[in-house]
Enzyme design. Structure first.
Site: not given
Ligand code: NAD
Ligand code: GLY
Length: 381
Positions: A124, A146, A188, A230, A240, A244, A248, A251, A255, A269
């Site tokens: 939990r 998030k 971003e 942020k 949000e 917040r 987006n 987005h 999306h 993304h």
């Molecule tokens: P990711 O985590 O898939 O990383 C992208 C690629 O880069 C992967 O293949 C990873 O192995 C590689 N990688 C990571 N760090 C590296 C480094 N230092 N050197 C070499 N390779 C490296 O993708 P991302 O773009 O970081 O994140 C995308 C995800 O984030 C999506 O699932 C999206 O929904 C999520 N997201 C979440 C939020 C949130 O607020 N929680 C906001 C935006 C995006």
């Molecule tokens: N990525 C948008 C948020 O965290 O609200």
């Protein structure tokens, strides 16, 4: 000498520091010590990041006598599913944890989101530390709490708001990030300027090419300003309800593009968000909300740094159907009483939430956009 700065995300008892600087992985144990409840951590990472950066992090934990176990997941969005989540939580439980055992998410947004969700649900609620290794995760997903996984109905549909206890954004790890991933993260960064900070955007017009070329000082400044923006928004509106939603920007269009391409490598993304923001500016100009000079200025910056500015430049030039995009937009999490929520703009740094654009207007806009791409593709070069 290492350069390091700390920001505070102010959420009362759930407040935490975001540390931005060099050499943080190697100091991770000492940096975490004040906020973790056990001298033990379970590190979750992916195979790619493990090869490049896990050793440095573990050495940093050893240096402060923080015991550790590691779980390595496959890289990529496909990891953010129920099957991997089930195995991850089971593997963590098998290690024998207590409520005070912290998780450490070492990786991009995929690792941050799935580990954060495991932390939100195991016993939990466990503490977790975000150690983001992509530009996107440093400026966006690691901050704000998030957490989520994807389902067959769509992305990020099962999750929770669960804040980390610390974020360590180490500039050194960006040196190994492929250029395409760096650019996707840069979208971003640009977003914060475009939605609420014209001065930052003007700085990016000058410094952005250095950020994407790997200049560490410019990257540190970009990450710091983005995280500060942020943190300010999340402190006002953690769940949000209003403010917040501005984060987006781009987005809803983005999306829809990602859904059409299957949420994978075909379209990252950040690439989708970049194009989504461009579409939001064009629509805003078409509706008379901002001057037509504004989308032009945005396009010029995209060209200067190498971000995609037209539909034909993404997903290997595949063709998009307006009706498909509209259908995806109608399923967005932000639809209220059947109205699609869009973030539109009155100018650089002046984004606002709009539920006033009717579907017919949106459809006509998307039809024009998709057809313009087709015409451009047919033009002899
Ligand atoms: P990711 O985590 O898939 O990383 C992208 C690629 O880069 C992967 O293949 C990873 O192995 C590689 N990688 C990571 N760090 C590296 C480094 N230092 N050197 C070499 N390779 C490296 O993708 P991302 O773009 O970081 O994140 C995308 C995800 O984030 C999506 O699932 C999206 O929904 C999520 N997201 C979440 C939020 C949130 O607020 N929680 C906001 C935006 C995006
Ligand atoms: N990525 C948008 C948020 O965290 O609200």
């Amino acid at each position: 000498m290492s350069k390091r700065e700390s920001l505070r995300l102010d959420l009362g008892p759930r407040s935490y520091d975001i540390v931005v600087g060099d050499g943080l992985l190697g100091e991770a144990g000492a940096l975490m010590a004040p906020v973790i409840r056990q001298k033990r951590a379970i590190v979750v990472t992916d195979e790619t990041v493990a090869k490049l950066h896990l050793g440095t992090l573990l050495a940093g934990l050893d240096k402060a006598d923080v015991a550790h176990e590691t779980i390595v997941l496959p890289p990529g969005e496909a990891t953010k599913d129920f099957a991997h989540f089930g195995k991850l939580t089971d593997d963590i439980l098998a290690l024998g944890i207590e409520r005070g055992t912290p998780l450490v998410a070492l990786g991009g947004g995929v690792i941050g989101d799935i580990t954060g969700f495991a932390a939100a649900t195991l016993l939990r609620g466990l503490d977790y530390v975000q150690v983001p290794t992509t530009l996107l995760s440093q400026v966006d997903s690691s901050v704000g709490g998030k957490t989520a996984i994807d389902t067959r109905h769509g992305k990020n549909l099962v999750g929770a708001f669960h804040q980390p206890v610390l974020v360590l954004a180490d500039m050194d790890v960006l040196a190994t990030l492929p250029r395409r991933e760096l650019l996707a993260g840069y979208a971003e960064v640009v977003k914060y300027g475009l939605i609420r900070d014209a001065k930052f955007y003007a700085w990016l017009e000058e410094a952005g090419p250095r950020v994407v070329a790997g200049d560490v000082d410019a990257q540190r400044q970009a990450v710091l300003t983005s995280c500060a923006a942020k943190a300010e928004v999340v402190a006002i509106d953690e769940r949000e309800i209003a403010e917040r939603q501005l984060l987006n920007f781009g987005h809803t269009f983005g999306h829809a593009l990602e859904a059409e391409t299957g949420f994978g490598d075909a379209l990252l993304h950040g690439e989708a968000v970049a194009l989504g923001m461009r579409l939001a500016f064009d629509l805003s100009a078409q509706l008379g909300l901002c001057s037509p000079d504004v989308p032009l200025r945005v396009r010029r910056h995209y060209e200067a740094v190498g971000l995609p500015a037209s539909l034909g430049q993404i997903a290997n030039g595949r063709r998009f159907e307006a009706s498909h995009l509209l259908r995806h937009m109608g399923r967005d999490k932000k639809v209220r009483d059947g109205h699609i929520t869009l973030i539109l703009s009155r100018g650089i740094g002046e984004a606002f939430i709009s539920r006033d654009v009717d579907r017919a207007t949106l459809e006509a806009f998307l039809v024009a956009e998709t057809q313009a791409t087709l015409r451009n593709a047919a033009r002899p070069t």
